[in-house]
Structure formats: C-alpha cells, structure tokens
Design an enzyme around this catalytic site. Structure first.
Site, PDB file in Angstrom:
ATOM      1  N   LYS A 225      67.901  52.763 -54.077  1.00 54.39           N
ATOM      2  CA  LYS A 225      68.072  52.791 -52.621  1.00 54.39           C
ATOM      3  C   LYS A 225      68.833  51.541 -52.164  1.00 54.39           C
ATOM      4  O   LYS A 225      69.845  51.639 -51.460  1.00 54.39           O
ATOM      5  CB  LYS A 225      66.693  52.851 -51.932  1.00 54.39           C
ATOM      6  CG  LYS A 225      66.807  53.091 -50.447  1.00 54.39           C
ATOM      7  CD  LYS A 225      65.481  52.862 -49.740  1.00 54.39           C
ATOM      8  CE  LYS A 225      65.370  51.428 -49.291  1.00 54.39           C
ATOM      9  NZ  LYS A 225      64.209  51.113 -48.493  1.00 54.39           N
ATOM     10  N   ASP A 243      65.633  56.499 -47.752  1.00 54.29           N
ATOM     11  CA  ASP A 243      64.484  55.703 -47.298  1.00 54.29           C
ATOM     12  C   ASP A 243      63.431  56.641 -46.710  1.00 54.29           C
ATOM     13  O   ASP A 243      63.541  57.864 -46.794  1.00 54.29           O
ATOM     14  CB  ASP A 243      64.925  54.620 -46.308  1.00 54.29           C
ATOM     15  CG  ASP A 243      65.257  55.190 -44.934  1.00 54.29           C
ATOM     16  OD1 ASP A 243      65.359  56.435 -44.812  1.00 54.29           O
ATOM     17  OD2 ASP A 243      65.399  54.410 -43.986  1.00 54.29           O
TER      18      ASP A 243
END
Ligand code: SF4
Length: 357
Positions: A225, A243
């Site tokens: 991420k 997220d």
C-alpha cells in the site's frame, strides 16, 4: 594289400565318416531342437505367466476399481459440504465473488462510470499527506498507519525540519524522534520504522528512495500500500492504494467480494486501465472520507447513488444526509473545488473539519 582292397577300405572309411557327420548333424539339430523347444516352452510358460499376471492385474484392477468406488462417493460428498457452507454456515466474507447477476462487462462499465462521476466531484483529489520529495512521502505514509493524514501533517514539519534527509534520520537519537512522533500513536514502532527505512535507504540505495515496487517493499515498515502511494504520487507510476476506505467502498459497490488487500488490488486493477489507477485511488478514498463513511454513509447526498447497489445502507433522507457530509467549506486555497450538488444545495452548512478517518 591289393589295389581293389585298398579302394574298398577307403570307401568304407568315407561312409563311416559320412555316417558320423550325419549323426553329429542330427545330434546338433536335436540339441538345438531341444534347446529351441525348451526355449519355446519357457517362452510359452513365461507368456502363460505374463498372461496370468495380466489376468491377475486385471482382476486386481477390477478389484481396485471396485475398492475405489467408495472414494468416488466421498468426492461426491464434498460439494454438498461446500453447498452447505454457501447456504449460510460460513461467514459472509468467505464469499469471494461479487454477488448479483451483473455481467463482467456491465461491471466494468458501471465501475468506470462511478470513477468518472467521482472525478467530476473531486477533480482536485490528491494524496492528503503533505510532502516535498519522495523521502518525505514514504516517511509520512509509514506514519499515517492507524492515524489520520491531518495528524501526520501536523507532525511531519517538525520531523523534517530536524531530520531533512535519510542520512539525518538514520543517525537520529531514537528517543528524540519518539518525542516528535508521539502524537501519531504507536510512536515507538513508528520511530523504529522510519529510522530503519532511512538506514536502508542510505546503505542500500545511496540515500535515494527507489522507484521500483520490488525495492520499496524491502524497506522496513513499507508494504504494497505504502509502495503504491509512493510510486503513484512521487514517481508518477500507476498504483492502486488499497486502504481502509478503498476496501470498504469497492465492496459496497460490488466491484469485488475479495477481502485480502492484494486480491482486491488485482481485482480492481482488472476493471480499469493502468493509467487510471492512481487517480481512481484518490477518488475512492476522498469519497470514503467525505461522503461514504464506514458507519453512516450519506446516501441521500451521494452523487453516485444511482450507480450504487448499497444505496440505503446509510441515511437516505437528503436533509439528514447533508449533515453527515465531511466537506471543506470553501475548499483548498488555489485549488478547484466542485463539491457534490447535495452539499451546495445544503446552503453552505458548515462541515466538520476533515481528518477523522
Ligand atoms: S449511495 Fe450510500 S453506500 Fe452508496 S456510495 Fe453513496 S453513500 Fe456510499
């Protein structure tokens, strides 16, 4: 001895020799014949054995087939169990395919239309962490775990003023860094991560943030991420940022039923061209932060409500929904602002400050 007697003796000797040769040939033939017969018999016996073995094998095979039959029954039972799970004994998250009967083509069209609508609503969408270079972005992204971007933005100016380069942060006193990072929460672990990643940058990458996914994920505290945030926003390389907001919204929109971030990333990546990935991530995250909240989505004030299969999960009354919006009144200085029509219709109702979630 007379000549006649001598010739008779020679003829007799020749005959005897001929007889011996014949006998020998016969004997040889006999021996050969015997051996051949023996061989043939042996071959026949072997063939017979083979045949018997084959028969036995066939029998065994038949027996095995008969014995395997119950196994086939067992295999047949498995789907029943799977069916039983699907019928409701398993948690909902075990279902990994999007529910409903939407075709893959229709899903792609709807997903891209949602993204286009959100691009209209949030044309200025961008990463909400403040940064001036890749080093600051990777550090800020690591610090943003379990806290808000707003909190990180309030913390990083002091950090980067004291330690402007990876070399500075790599040589920092951990206790002093901990004091600066205390407001971000988990400050000891985060201090360890940012000092560790600074050391790795200095030792392995000459003090520069690498621009490749495989290098970024080797840095302490940097997962996929964070790596995609850095690649997309500091290097202009397409990446999907999965997220908490992104995960929640793509499931609400039934873009995917996956729960694992890597699988979500792959599933959503398949719906959009690569060139859309970074902006798509911003649009979705901005929508999640401002309108489609985790607990109280503002469905009645949502610009993509007609495209959303989860419409109704939140407040549908337009007046009540408007109050749930988290929107910057006046937007960001110097940036274009086009808030949702519902918000404009709200007549400038003061919105709570952003940063929560
Ligand atoms: S309609 Fe409701 S659930 Fe769907 S995106 Fe909008 S706010 Fe979220």
């Amino acid at each position: 001895m007379t000549r006649a007697a001598s010739a008779k003796k020679a003829a007799s000797a020749k005959k005897a020799a001929s007889t011996r040769q014949t006998a020998s040939a016969k004997e040889t033939a006999s021996v050969k014949g015997t051996a051949s017969a023996k061989k043939a018999a042996s071959a026949k016996k072997a063939a017979s054995k083979t045949s018997a073995a084959q028969k036995a094998s066939k029998k065994a095979s038949k027996g095995a087939a008969v014995k395997k039959a119950p196994a086939a029954k067992k295999v047949a039972v498995a789907p029943k169990k799977a069916t039983a799970r699907l019928k409701g004994t398993a948690p909902a998250k075990a279902v990994v395919h999007p529910p409903g009967d939407e075709s893959p083509t229709a899903l792609v069209r709807r997903a891209r239309r949602i993204n286009r609508e959100l691009a209209e609503v949030f044309p200025y969408a961008h990463p909400e962490l403040d940064f001036e270079n890749p080093f600051q972005l990777v550090v800020a992204t690591v610090l943003s775990a379990q806290t808000t971007d707003l909190r990180v933005n309030q913390t990083t100016p002091a950090l980067f003023a004291t330690y402007p380069t990876p070399e500075d942060l790599a040589a920092a006193n951990p206790e002093e860094v901990e004091e600066i990072l205390r407001p971000c929460g988990f400050f000891r672990a985060k201090t360890k991560s940012v000092i560790g990643l600074s050391k790795a940058l200095v030792e392995d990458f000459g003090g520069e943030v690498p621009g490749r996914l495989e290098d970024l994920v080797k840095l302490p505290g940097v997962g996929r991420k964070t790596a995609f945030v850095v690649l997309g926003n500091a290097f202009g390389r397409p990446g999907i940022t999965v997220d908490t907001h992104f995960q929640r919204l793509v499931r609400r929109w039934r873009w995917t039923g996956e729960t694992d971030p890597d699988k979500i990333e792959a599933a959503i990546g398949a719906l959009f061209p690569k060139s859309d990935w970074t902006d798509l991530s911003h649009h979705v995250i901005w929508h999640g932060r401002r309108i489609c909240h985790a607990r109280k989505p503002a469905c009645g004030a949502c610009p993509i409500a007609p495209l959303c299969p989860a419409y109704g999960e939140g407040e549908t009354d337009p007046e009540k929904a408007k109050k749930l919006l988290k929107y910057e009144k006046g937007g960001f200085p110097g940036q274009r602002l086009k808030p949702p029509q519902a918000y404009l219709d709200a007549g400038g109702t003061p919105a709570p400050p952003l940063g929560a979630g």
